[in-house]
Design an enzyme around this catalytic site. Structure first.
Site, mmCIF file in Angstrom:
data_model
loop_
_atom_site.group_PDB
_atom_site.id
_atom_site.type_symbol
_atom_site.label_atom_id
_atom_site.label_comp_id
_atom_site.label_asym_id
_atom_site.label_seq_id
_atom_site.Cartn_x
_atom_site.Cartn_y
_atom_site.Cartn_z
ATOM 1 N N ARG A 1 0.824 -1.201 0.000
ATOM 2 C CA ARG A 1 0.000 0.000 0.000
ATOM 3 C C ARG A 1 0.863 1.258 0.000
ATOM 4 O O ARG A 1 1.897 1.305 0.660
ATOM 5 C CB ARG A 1 -0.892 0.031 1.253
ATOM 6 N N VAL A 2 0.419 2.247 -0.730
ATOM 7 C CA VAL A 2 1.131 3.521 -0.738
ATOM 8 C C VAL A 2 0.285 4.592 -0.049
ATOM 9 O O VAL A 2 0.663 5.749 -0.003
ATOM 10 C CB VAL A 2 1.464 3.985 -2.169
ATOM 11 N N ASP A 3 -0.878 4.195 0.473
ATOM 12 C CA ASP A 3 -1.695 5.157 1.200
ATOM 13 C C ASP A 3 -1.586 4.852 2.699
ATOM 14 O O ASP A 3 -0.743 4.081 3.109
ATOM 15 C CB ASP A 3 -3.149 5.102 0.711
ATOM 16 N N ASP A 4 -2.451 5.456 3.496
ATOM 17 C CA ASP A 4 -2.350 5.245 4.932
ATOM 18 C C ASP A 4 -3.165 4.041 5.381
ATOM 19 O O ASP A 4 -3.924 4.098 6.335
ATOM 20 C CB ASP A 4 -2.759 6.520 5.675
ATOM 21 N N VAL A 5 -2.999 2.954 4.632
ATOM 22 C CA VAL A 5 -3.647 1.700 4.999
ATOM 23 C C VAL A 5 -2.529 0.727 5.321
ATOM 24 O O VAL A 5 -1.518 0.697 4.626
ATOM 25 C CB VAL A 5 -4.485 1.163 3.818
#
Ligand code: WT7
Length: 691
Positions: free
Chosen positions: A560-564
């Site tokens: 993941r590259v998001d805040d997940v």
């Protein structure tokens, strides 16, 4: 204390929501060198007699057609199912570009079908009613049960009739909070039969989380069980449901009927909490229902189910899937990826509380007329040999699990595996997180005795079905690569400006056009749907993952590259954990990041700023962890709590997560430029307070 609005994460992630993600989150930065060294594919498994697809050329031709003529490609496959009404010749349309109007996806327009009819009635009518549908294996070694397709159909009809009798109608949501008993997929199939959307909530979620999901989709009916044994631990599920229903009531929404299955192995009738009038026993209600229940014929785009999942901001999203496209793609991926034939004994270790349990334990295998193993227990109870005992007992042909389990079993020693007969195994699958080559090799050599292809399947709750996966025996494998796109998966890799990258390289994993089981909307919030998936890169569905593509066109998912964060294949939003921590009276502010964990893939690392004058004690630390368990569930409990008198923020108040990730992974020598921090001294303080 920050306001609730702030706490739910909407502000701090504002920048991401409207633009491409922070490029520092891409794990591999020196892409060129990595890609150049991509290993050559391993030879095909020679003893693997694949029957469905014969060659790479055949795949190439089918893939090409699936992209160039999606409507024709999926029409041909759609014909394999029962449709009460056939779809229009021109059945497919979609828009993936927010600049061109609302995002929409339509498949098999004009058609009417029912997925439960295709999973059950179709096989019974074809004379296969006596074949085993579910092989249920209890938590304890001496408990098991088998149900034929006919028996499952009868029970599904009884539950469907009951649902109708308590007023559930087409389009209503029904919440299901249950352990892995046959009654869980049966309840799902019963909802689908009458056109109600099931909303399964993993029975490891807390009362708070369950309540939030019930209220969001207004399910007036909840199906649960008295309790469950997980290993040697007793979990009082009905008690949790009661708490949840009280929380719902306080927020102004009342559930009027709760159906409870007595799982007397864990909690019997006498010790199960009860609310007269609202609660009903499964055993009193279901057996007296008729085994005939009319099928509700559903338009292809009528909703089939909701499944809540975590995003990088705010509360969990109700991912909505519809009937026709989901059915066809669930069946087709299962068939090709697991090379599945009717009657195959197949075991997916996932829980129905996650998308894997929907598509690859329930719908996919049943649509293909297979026998699906349903396991109530935990894979290491009573010993780490349990999985392979089950494989031996039922002669499992395809086994599908998550890398976290593979790593943990690898750590317990080969003797637990080799002591059991695994000669029935043909295909081994993995899902949920990137698999490291070491675990891949162990799975391949030790579990599969070097003769089973590994299908490393990349997909998501939103895609509902595999989008990138090896097809067994058709092309060479590379340990750690999910390899090539499935039919209809128009995969694209883009850079931070949203420009497509062709050939080898590294970028953001996107999809360029609609596939039949695309997420249709976020329940009740189409704006959020467009913002989350279609705003970051115009014209593309953005998955939230980073990836590399090597010179052979193979995809390597980097995470993941998001805040997940992805803990043991469970998807957790950092904003949710922060929100939970901030419920603790001593917590002023929290920031959560992931860090590499040898077994779980990622662990949860929480930085906590306490209220002025509060001392950071062991009790406070335990209390913070407890708060997260209560607010979300045990699986979201932070592994590390790091005392943070201050957080690294820019002058505009944005937390620099990159810095927090580096400290968490003990890479403080690679902090990069911290001159834009409002107070660079914060970093030194954090390093001193490392737990
Ligand atoms: C996220 C989706 C898909 C069912 C289980 C999880 C990660 C999934 C792989 C894989 C690397 C993977 C991605 C994705 N993921 N499969 N084979 N290799 N990463 O579903 O909870 O919706 O999570 O799981 O990061 O975005 P989910």
């Amino acid at each position: 204390k920050p306001s609730t609005f702030y706490r739910c994460g909407s502000l701090r992630n504002f920048a991401y929501t409207w633009g491409p993600p922070d490029p520092s989150t891409l794990k591999v930065t020196s892409a060129a060198s990595q890609v150049a060294h991509a290993p050559p594919p391993m030879v095909l498994q020679e003893n693997y007699k694949h029957s469905l697809l014969k060659s790479r050329e055949q795949y190439d031709a089918m893939y090409k057609r699936s992209i160039e003529d999606p409507q024709g490609f999926w029409s041909d496959i759609g014909k394999e199912f029962h449709w009460e009404k056939k779809w229009h010749a021109d059945h497919h349309s979609y828009n993936f570009d927010v600049r061109q109007g609302p995002i929409q996806n339509q498949w098999f327009k004009g058609g009417q079908t029912n997925i439960t009819y295709n999973c059950l009635d179709r096989h019974v009518e074809a004379g296969r009613g006596d074949q085993i549908c579910f092989l249920w294996e209890g938590n304890d070694l001496d408990r098991d049960r088998r149900m034929t397709y006919k028996e499952v159909l009868d029970e599904v009809c009884r539950v469907a009739n009951w649902l109708r009798s308590v007023g559930v109608k087409k389009g209503d949501a029904v919440a299901i909070y249950a352990p892995m008993l046959c009654e869980l997929p049966i309840a799902m199939l019963a909802c689908a039969r009458i056109g109600a959307m099931h909303s399964v909530v993993f029975a490891g979620f807390s009362a708070d989380s369950l309540a939030g999901r019930i209220v969001d989709c207004k399910s007036r009916v909840v199906i649960t069980t008295s309790g469950v044994m997980r290993g040697s631990k007793k979990v009082e599920l009905k008690k949790i449901v009661d708490n949840a229903l009280n929380i719902c009531k306080k927020s102004g929404f009342e559930v009027d009927t709760c159906l409870v299955y007595e799982n007397d192995n864990a909690i019997d009738k006498a010790s199960c909490p009860w609310t007269e009038g609202r609660d009903r026993w499964w055993h009193d209600e279901i057996p007296k229902q008729s085994t005939e229940a009319a099928v509700e014929w559903m338009d292809s785009e009528d909703p089939l189910f909701l499944l809540y999942t975590s995003g990088s901001t705010g509360k969990p999203k109700g991912v909505m899937h519809t009937t026709g496209g989901y059915m066809v793609m669930a069946a087709t991926t299962t068939k090709y990826v697991f090379d599945m034939q009717p009657g195959d004994v197949y075991w997916c270790t996932a829980d129905c509380g996650w998308i894997t349990g929907h598509t690859y334990l329930t719908y996919g295998p049943l649509l293909n007329g297979a026998t699906s193993v349903v396991f109530e227990g935990t894979p290491t109870y009573p010993t780490p040999a349990r999985c392979w005992q089950i494989v031996e007992k039922y002669k499992v042909k395809q086994f599908y699990t998550a890398p976290t389990l593979i790593r943990s079993l690898e750590g317990s020693g080969d003797q637990h595996v080799t002591s059991q007969d695994r000669s029935s195994l043909r295909i081994l699958g993995t899902v949920g997180e990137p698999i490291n080559p070491q675990a891949w090799n162990w799975y391949h050599k030790v579990v599969g005795e070097g003769r089973c292809p590994i299908v490393d399947t990349w997909w998501q709750t939103e895609t509902a079905a595999h989008l990138i996966s090896p097809l067994p025996g058709v092309w060479g494998q590379k340990p750690g690569s999910a390899s090539l796109p499935f039919f209809g998966a128009h995969i694209a890799m883009v850079d931070e400006k949203g420009q497509e990258i062709e050939g080898p390289g590294e970028g953001y994993l996107c999809v360029k056009s609609s596939w039949p089981s695309t997420i249709r909307t976020i329940y009740g919030d189409h704006d959020r749907y467009e913002t989350t998936y279609f705003a970051p890169f115009k014209g593309f569905y953005f998955s939230g993952d980073g990836c590399r593509r090597d010179a052979d066109g193979y995809y390597w998912i980097t995470g993941r590259v998001d805040d997940v964060i992805n803990v043991s294949g469970h998807r957790i939003g950092t904003a949710e954990v922060e929100g939970a921590l901030e419920e603790h009276p001593a917590c002023a502010e929290a920031a959560v990041v992931g860090f590499e964990h040898p077994i779980k893939g990622q662990g949860i690392y929480a930085y906590v700023t306490l209220m002025q004058g509060t001392e950071f004690t062991e009790d406070i630390r335990k209390g913070l962890v407890m708060t997260v368990r209560e607010q979300i569930g045990a699986f979201a409990a932070p592994d590390v709590i790091h005392e943070a008198p201050g957080l690294p923020k820019t002058r505009s108040g944005k937390i620099m997560r990159r810095v927090l990730r580096k400290i968490a992974s003990k890479e403080e020598d690679q902090l990069g430029d911290i001159s834009t921090l409002a107070d660079p001294g914060v970093v030194e303080t954090l390093l001193k307070l490392r737990p």
